[in-house]
Motif scaffolding. Structure first.
Motif, mmCIF file in Angstrom:
data_model
loop_
_atom_site.group_PDB
_atom_site.id
_atom_site.type_symbol
_atom_site.label_atom_id
_atom_site.label_comp_id
_atom_site.label_asym_id
_atom_site.label_seq_id
_atom_site.Cartn_x
_atom_site.Cartn_y
_atom_site.Cartn_z
ATOM 1 N N ASN A 233 0.853 -1.189 0.000
ATOM 2 C CA ASN A 233 0.000 0.000 0.000
ATOM 3 C C ASN A 233 0.891 1.242 0.000
ATOM 4 O O ASN A 233 1.709 1.411 0.904
ATOM 5 C CB ASN A 233 -0.903 -0.019 1.235
ATOM 6 C CG ASN A 233 -2.017 1.000 1.162
ATOM 7 O OD1 ASN A 233 -2.188 1.690 0.163
ATOM 8 N ND2 ASN A 233 -2.778 1.108 2.237
ATOM 9 N N VAL A 234 0.749 2.103 -1.003
ATOM 10 C CA VAL A 234 1.632 3.261 -1.150
ATOM 11 C C VAL A 234 0.818 4.558 -1.113
ATOM 12 O O VAL A 234 -0.182 4.696 -1.822
ATOM 13 C CB VAL A 234 2.428 3.193 -2.471
ATOM 14 C CG1 VAL A 234 3.316 4.425 -2.627
ATOM 15 C CG2 VAL A 234 3.272 1.922 -2.519
ATOM 16 N N LEU A 235 1.253 5.495 -0.259
ATOM 17 C CA LEU A 235 0.681 6.838 -0.207
ATOM 18 C C LEU A 235 1.783 7.849 -0.474
ATOM 19 O O LEU A 235 2.957 7.577 -0.229
ATOM 20 C CB LEU A 235 0.066 7.124 1.169
ATOM 21 C CG LEU A 235 -1.105 6.250 1.620
ATOM 22 C CD1 LEU A 235 -1.557 6.675 3.014
ATOM 23 C CD2 LEU A 235 -2.262 6.322 0.636
ATOM 24 N N SER A 236 1.391 9.030 -0.947
ATOM 25 C CA SER A 236 2.370 10.083 -1.186
ATOM 26 C C SER A 236 1.935 11.372 -0.495
ATOM 27 O O SER A 236 0.775 11.550 -0.130
ATOM 28 C CB SER A 236 2.543 10.337 -2.689
ATOM 29 O OG SER A 236 1.399 10.995 -3.222
ATOM 30 N N PHE A 237 2.920 12.261 -0.307
ATOM 31 C CA PHE A 237 2.636 13.605 0.173
ATOM 32 C C PHE A 237 3.460 14.583 -0.657
ATOM 33 O O PHE A 237 4.477 14.223 -1.238
ATOM 34 C CB PHE A 237 2.950 13.747 1.670
ATOM 35 C CG PHE A 237 4.422 13.649 2.007
ATOM 36 C CD1 PHE A 237 5.212 14.788 2.095
ATOM 37 C CD2 PHE A 237 5.021 12.423 2.228
ATOM 38 C CE1 PHE A 237 6.566 14.708 2.398
ATOM 39 C CE2 PHE A 237 6.375 12.315 2.536
ATOM 40 C CZ PHE A 237 7.145 13.463 2.617
ATOM 41 N N GLY A 238 3.019 15.814 -0.704
ATOM 42 C CA GLY A 238 3.746 16.829 -1.460
ATOM 43 C C GLY A 238 3.066 18.170 -1.295
ATOM 44 O O GLY A 238 1.931 18.261 -0.796
ATOM 45 N N THR A 239 3.730 19.221 -1.745
ATOM 46 C CA THR A 239 3.223 20.572 -1.516
ATOM 47 C C THR A 239 2.242 21.037 -2.582
ATOM 48 O O THR A 239 1.736 22.156 -2.506
ATOM 49 C CB THR A 239 4.391 21.569 -1.423
ATOM 50 O OG1 THR A 239 5.223 21.437 -2.581
ATOM 51 C CG2 THR A 239 5.221 21.309 -0.173
ATOM 52 N N GLY A 240 1.941 20.189 -3.567
ATOM 53 C CA GLY A 240 0.928 20.507 -4.568
ATOM 54 C C GLY A 240 -0.353 19.726 -4.312
ATOM 55 O O GLY A 240 -0.523 19.072 -3.279
ATOM 56 N N ARG A 241 -1.278 19.799 -5.252
ATOM 57 C CA ARG A 241 -2.532 19.037 -5.141
ATOM 58 C C ARG A 241 -2.225 17.543 -5.190
ATOM 59 O O ARG A 241 -1.418 17.095 -6.011
ATOM 60 C CB ARG A 241 -3.482 19.388 -6.285
ATOM 61 C CG ARG A 241 -4.172 20.737 -6.146
ATOM 62 C CD ARG A 241 -5.028 21.018 -7.369
ATOM 63 N NE ARG A 241 -5.760 22.270 -7.250
ATOM 64 C CZ ARG A 241 -7.012 22.359 -6.813
ATOM 65 N NH1 ARG A 241 -7.660 21.269 -6.449
ATOM 66 N NH2 ARG A 241 -7.621 23.533 -6.747
ATOM 67 N N PRO A 242 -2.871 16.738 -4.367
ATOM 68 C CA PRO A 242 -2.612 15.293 -4.384
ATOM 69 C C PRO A 242 -3.175 14.637 -5.643
ATOM 70 O O PRO A 242 -4.274 14.988 -6.083
ATOM 71 C CB PRO A 242 -3.322 14.796 -3.122
ATOM 72 C CG PRO A 242 -4.348 15.831 -2.802
ATOM 73 C CD PRO A 242 -3.795 17.129 -3.289
ATOM 74 N N PRO A 243 -2.443 13.678 -6.214
ATOM 75 C CA PRO A 243 -2.908 13.038 -7.447
ATOM 76 C C PRO A 243 -3.997 11.999 -7.226
ATOM 77 O O PRO A 243 -4.761 11.700 -8.133
ATOM 78 C CB PRO A 243 -1.630 12.390 -7.995
ATOM 79 C CG PRO A 243 -0.795 12.131 -6.773
ATOM 80 C CD PRO A 243 -1.090 13.252 -5.828
ATOM 81 N N GLY A 244 -4.041 11.417 -6.022
ATOM 82 C CA GLY A 244 -5.028 10.376 -5.733
ATOM 83 C C GLY A 244 -5.882 10.746 -4.542
ATOM 84 O O GLY A 244 -5.548 11.630 -3.759
ATOM 85 N N LEU A 245 -6.988 10.030 -4.356
ATOM 86 C CA LEU A 245 -7.930 10.356 -3.287
ATOM 87 C C LEU A 245 -7.368 10.067 -1.901
ATOM 88 O O LEU A 245 -7.853 10.626 -0.911
ATOM 89 C CB LEU A 245 -9.230 9.568 -3.493
ATOM 90 C CG LEU A 245 -10.081 9.978 -4.711
ATOM 91 C CD1 LEU A 245 -11.319 9.104 -4.823
ATOM 92 C CD2 LEU A 245 -10.477 11.446 -4.622
ATOM 93 N N LYS A 246 -6.364 9.208 -1.815
ATOM 94 C CA LYS A 246 -5.790 8.885 -0.512
ATOM 95 C C LYS A 246 -4.474 9.617 -0.261
ATOM 96 O O LYS A 246 -3.913 9.541 0.833
ATOM 97 C CB LYS A 246 -5.577 7.371 -0.392
ATOM 98 C CG LYS A 246 -6.877 6.588 -0.346
ATOM 99 C CD LYS A 246 -6.635 5.111 -0.085
ATOM 100 C CE LYS A 246 -7.945 4.348 0.025
ATOM 101 N NZ LYS A 246 -7.723 2.899 0.298
ATOM 102 N N ASP A 247 -3.960 10.320 -1.265
ATOM 103 C CA ASP A 247 -2.693 11.039 -1.120
ATOM 104 C C ASP A 247 -2.916 12.383 -0.420
ATOM 105 O O ASP A 247 -4.027 12.923 -0.390
ATOM 106 C CB ASP A 247 -2.046 11.263 -2.491
ATOM 107 C CG ASP A 247 -1.658 9.955 -3.158
ATOM 108 O OD1 ASP A 247 -1.021 9.125 -2.490
ATOM 109 O OD2 ASP A 247 -2.013 9.770 -4.338
ATOM 110 N N PHE A 248 -1.813 12.934 0.106
ATOM 111 C CA PHE A 248 -1.885 14.166 0.884
ATOM 112 C C PHE A 248 -1.193 15.305 0.142
ATOM 113 O O PHE A 248 -0.204 15.094 -0.566
ATOM 114 C CB PHE A 248 -1.239 13.962 2.252
ATOM 115 C CG PHE A 248 -2.013 13.013 3.135
ATOM 116 C CD1 PHE A 248 -2.933 13.496 4.048
ATOM 117 C CD2 PHE A 248 -1.834 11.642 3.023
ATOM 118 C CE1 PHE A 248 -3.662 12.626 4.853
ATOM 119 C CE2 PHE A 248 -2.557 10.760 3.817
ATOM 120 C CZ PHE A 248 -3.474 11.253 4.735
#
Length: 453
Positions: A233-248
């Motif tokens: 299970n992979v999640l991402s974070f970043g300072t822009g809009r998240p690409p997926g519904l579970k990303d931050f």
């Protein structure tokens, strides 16, 4: 001293005493496991405690001996020692397995582990996830490269979750981590006096993903992207809009910046006590890790509202005559200093006066130039690598050499005008002039507070 009396077919040697080595020795002794201790120092820290608490254990204080180490089936190596040390390398060649205190801990625990590494932000994210777990009523142990040595946490009773800050050095000797959730927050040049290249350092960091159930990576830093099986299970974070519904990510709307997950607004950053883009990234990383660990969102957001930040990590010290003074003494590499400059510089009405320098650990400081050019109006350099730092950034900002922290603070006061920030973010280790980054930060704080007088 005579050897430990309990017999065993396996030979173990603890290499390097100090805080971590002593914790390993105590653990082995209490488990009835025979071992020896070797250290290159004539009177290593922890020797008196070892002799008092582990009577009968043989201690060899001399240069590392390849023949002696090669008799071991397993070396338990302090993270401060490179595995490229000739005697250690020879033992590995002879068949010895090399482990560290984190590996011994992982062999013992059954509770899930959240594992955190990165060049910068590790301590903040580790502390945050621990606070989030506490808010959720979870019995949590927090340690590793921060706070308690991990083996001492085992003496605190059963936990539901462990949150570990792990350095690249610790990961080199860890084989059984299998984290519930793991992250590499960022990768910037650090410890280049120990690693032959950034690639080698990167590889050490990425050991954290081995066998993990869930992984978190930083979309703004491609070096953090894990190469792992699709089942993870992979999640991402970043300072822009998240690409997926579970990303931050971050979303700015009607002048307000929000932490978001997918399309859902979670928390306006104005409700957090910590400031700067790098701290917003830290908050999102903690949320992603906590989500993978099963922590409830409301408890995590409550923790974010209350978290004041850590000492010496972009810590506000004072506002004097419209000038803000910030202590980021923990910024011991280029990446951390860039994060501090960028985090405080965005939206600043004035400019930054940067105090930097110390022992650069082999860095060339070129990574600082774009941020210095954009946000810094003066650089004050000190320490053994001050001249190298001055050479690296002197083409983009005025540079002055200072002799000590008192001189730096006095010159910074003279240079700063209303709306400016004075930032201690050294991009260097502190041991050429101070006892550690905490001591360096404390001296800075003392000098700034003296300005009020």
């Amino acid at each position: 001293m005579s050897g430990h009396l309990i017999s065993s077919d396996r030979q173990r040697i603890v290499v390097g005493l100090g805080k971590t080595g002593l914790a390993c020795a105590r653990w082995l002794y209490r488990a009835g496991t025979p071992f020896r201790v070797v250290d290159t120092r004539a009177n290593p820290p922890g020797l008196d405690e070892l002799q008092r608490e582990c009577p009968g254990v043989e201690v060899v204080c001399s240069p590392l001996d390849a023949e002696l180490l090669s008799t071991a089936d397993e070396l338990i190596v302090s993270p401060g020692l490179s595995l490229k040390e000739p005697a250690i390398a020879a033992a590995i060649e002879a068949g010895a397995k090399v482990v560290g205190d984190i590996e011994l801990f992982c062999r013992e625990v059954t509770a899930p582990i959240v594992a955190i590494t990165g060049s910068n932000g590790k301590s903040t994210v580790t502390t945050l996830v621990g606070l989030m777990a506490e808010k959720a009523g979870v019995r949590v142990g927090v340690g590793g490269n921060i706070g308690l040595p991990v083996l001492e946490m085992l003496e605190q009773g059963e936990k539901d979750l462990y949150v570990l800050e792990l350095s690249s050095f610790q990961l080199e000797t860890t084989h059984s981590l299998r984290a519930k959730a793991a992250t590499v927050l960022n990768v910037t040049p650090d410890h280049m006096d120990r690693y032959a290249s950034l690639v080698e350092y990167h590889q050490a960091k990425h050991r954290i993903y081995r066998g993990c159930e869930g992984a978190v990576y930083n979309r703004d830093d491609a070096r953090t992207t894990p190469l792992i099986p699709e089942a993870v299970n992979v999640l991402s974070f970043g300072t822009g809009r998240p690409p997926g519904l579970k990303d931050f990510g971050l979303l700015t709307e009607d002048g307000e910046t929000w932490l978001v997950q997918g399309l859902e607004k979670l928390l306006p950053v104005s409700e957090m006590k910590i400031r700067g883009q790098h701290n917003y990234a830290n908050a999102m990383a903690a949320l992603a890790l906590g989500s993978l660990a099963g922590l409830p969102m409301m408890a995590m957001l409550d923790a974010l509202r209350e978290f004041p930040g850590l000492a010496h990590r972009c810590e506000w010290v004072a506002d004097i005559n419209g000038v803000g003074w910030f202590n980021d003494s923990k910024a011991t590499n280029e990446g951390a200093t860039v994060a501090a400059i960028e985090g405080l510089g965005i939206g600043l009405t004035g400019k930054i006066i940067l105090i930097a320098g110390g022992d650069g650990k082999g860095a060339d400081f070129t990574e600082l130039k774009p941020s210095v050019q954009r946000y810094v109006k003066d650089v004050l350099v000190m320490g053994v690598d001050g001249p190298r730092l001055a050479e690296a950034v002197g083409s983009v900002a005025p540079v002055q050499r200072v002799v000590d922290m008192a001189d730096a603070v006095a010159k910074a006061k003279a240079l700063a005008t209303e709306g400016d920030i004075v930032l201690l973010a050294p991009a260097c280790a502190s041991f050429d002039m101070f006892d550690g980054f905490e001591h360096r930060g404390a001296v800075f704080r003392e000098q700034v507070e003296a300005l009020h007088g």
